[in-house]
Design an enzyme around this catalytic site. Sequence first.
Site, PDB file in Angstrom:
ATOM      1  N   ASP A  73       0.851  -1.186   0.000  1.00 15.76           N
ATOM      2  CA  ASP A  73       0.000   0.000   0.000  1.00 15.76           C
ATOM      3  C   ASP A  73       0.893   1.245   0.000  1.00 15.76           C
ATOM      4  O   ASP A  73       2.117   1.133   0.097  1.00 15.76           O
ATOM      5  CB  ASP A  73      -0.934   0.011   1.218  1.00 15.76           C
ATOM      6  CG  ASP A  73      -0.175  -0.228   2.517  1.00 15.76           C
ATOM      7  OD1 ASP A  73       0.954   0.292   2.657  1.00 15.76           O
ATOM      8  OD2 ASP A  73      -0.706  -0.932   3.386  1.00 15.76           O
ATOM      9  N   ASP A  75       1.673   5.118   1.559  1.00 14.56           N
ATOM     10  CA  ASP A  75       1.454   6.106   2.609  1.00 14.56           C
ATOM     11  C   ASP A  75       2.024   7.433   2.147  1.00 14.56           C
ATOM     12  O   ASP A  75       3.056   7.485   1.482  1.00 14.56           O
ATOM     13  CB  ASP A  75       2.161   5.666   3.897  1.00 14.56           C
ATOM     14  CG  ASP A  75       1.709   4.284   4.354  1.00 14.56           C
ATOM     15  OD1 ASP A  75       0.511   4.140   4.635  1.00 14.56           O
ATOM     16  OD2 ASP A  75       2.536   3.362   4.380  1.00 14.56           O
ATOM     17  N   ASP A 156       9.799   4.511  12.612  1.00 15.75           N
ATOM     18  CA  ASP A 156      10.464   3.414  13.330  1.00 15.75           C
ATOM     19  C   ASP A 156      11.860   3.111  12.779  1.00 15.75           C
ATOM     20  O   ASP A 156      12.867   3.363  13.432  1.00 15.75           O
ATOM     21  CB  ASP A 156       9.576   2.166  13.405  1.00 15.75           C
ATOM     22  CG  ASP A 156       8.929   1.772  12.080  1.00 15.75           C
ATOM     23  OD1 ASP A 156       9.273   2.377  11.040  1.00 15.75           O
ATOM     24  OD2 ASP A 156       8.096   0.851  12.079  1.00 15.75           O
TER      25      ASP A 156
END
Length: 450
Positions: A73, A75, A156
């Site tokens: 996907d 982002d 992260d």
Amino acid sequence: MLNRIKSFISGKGKKQQPAYQRQVIPRDQHTVSRSLISDPAKKVLSRLNKAGFEAYLVGGGVRDILLDGRPKDFDVATDATPEEVRDLFRNSRMIGRRFRIVHVLFGREVIEVTTFRGNAADADDESDDDRRANEHGLLLRDNVYGSMEEDALRRDFTVNALYYSLEDFSVIDFTGGVEDLRQRRLTLIGDPETRYREDPVRMLRAIRFAGKLDFTLAPATEAPIRELAPLLTHIPSARLFDEVLKLFSAGHGAATYDLLLEYGLFAPLFPATAAALEAGEPDGVIRQALANTDRRIAQGKSVTPYFMYAALIWPALQAEWKRRQDDGEPAQPALHGAINDVIGEQVKATAIPRRFSGPMKEIWELQMRLPRRNGKRAFATLSHPRFRAAYDFLLVREAAGEDTEGLGQWWTDFQQTDERGQERMLSELAPAGARNSKRRRRRRKPQTKA
Ligand code: ATP
Ligand code: MG
């Protein structure tokens, strides 16, 4: 602002971290090709740009394209506020409690748009109500908007903090992510212990990406995991359920399972199973089910979470079922009791939505019905809505080494033959009385022989 970044990088002054430097990789020096970016993602970027906002592709989309993979996907990160994003796209909705995010919908594709987030030194600021940590360092709220640099530093892993601009086709790297990609290495941004305490799910993400991308963990990123693994018990069970599904449905579930065990992360997710394994229950069914799941995903087939979960809790169910029978409970009520016990225990760690726990129970209960084929029973079992899953589960148990006396083959034949063949197979079964006494004798022995 520079100070805020610096203090963040140095882990609030506790530990020294390398100073990060912004790097811009121009279009002719990277492999991000626009053709691999979906039209909806490009539409979102260009409309935000045209409205005067900064907007970048970020996260797994950029990472996977740079790795020559197909992103799952896309982002988008932007300096537009969630309200501004929503106003630009009719087909959008605002979601999220932890952070507000805008989902822009294009048919079945969802583009997740987040506003640049900051944090850094504000964590120490008592007056800041938007970013709060509890006594374990867990972030309870994280809603401060920030600059693009700050946004990069609160992500992260370095490989997840690469930004791609559709305005000049450059990749922007604040944290050395391009080099880590080259080295196939996962490096947590900032001080690892602080970042894991802020959000222990990052430990699961480390394992998920290591399993999925076949990356190694940088030594400092790896070091604190075993000790901090128990912090996962502070995470809401519904979020952990979602993470578990992602862990095991990325196509590398078997490798991921080994990593979870290795880093002590399996026990906080599946406490009853971990205890059963500790007590000597085999995990062949788990391994076999995950290997099957990986194979199905590689073949482009769908996977069912309840099947995976039924396997992941099977060792705990076996242990509890045996314990109850050793206490003198008859097999059937002992199974029902054990099912309710293990599900009750499991939902404390990871929630299990009812649409999954129902079918799990049925798969398990059918394991006891599959051997009982006399009279019309075989046909009733065959027409059970969960027969197919239960039959697959039986095959998994057999592949894992459980001795079912050829039951899987019998059911395979029974499904393939015609009506007369089925009648013959049933007539060849031993008479009900004899079978029952045999079964009763057998069931006193341990169920799992794998
Ligand atoms: P996937 O291929 O699974 O979608 P992804 O890296 O895109 O991988 P997402 O969960 O979609 O993962 O998150 C998008 C991005 O948001 C990540 O790449 C990362 O930059 C950031 N992110 C997500 N979760 C966290 C977290 N717990 N802590 C910090 N940053 C996070
Ligand atoms: Mg993603």
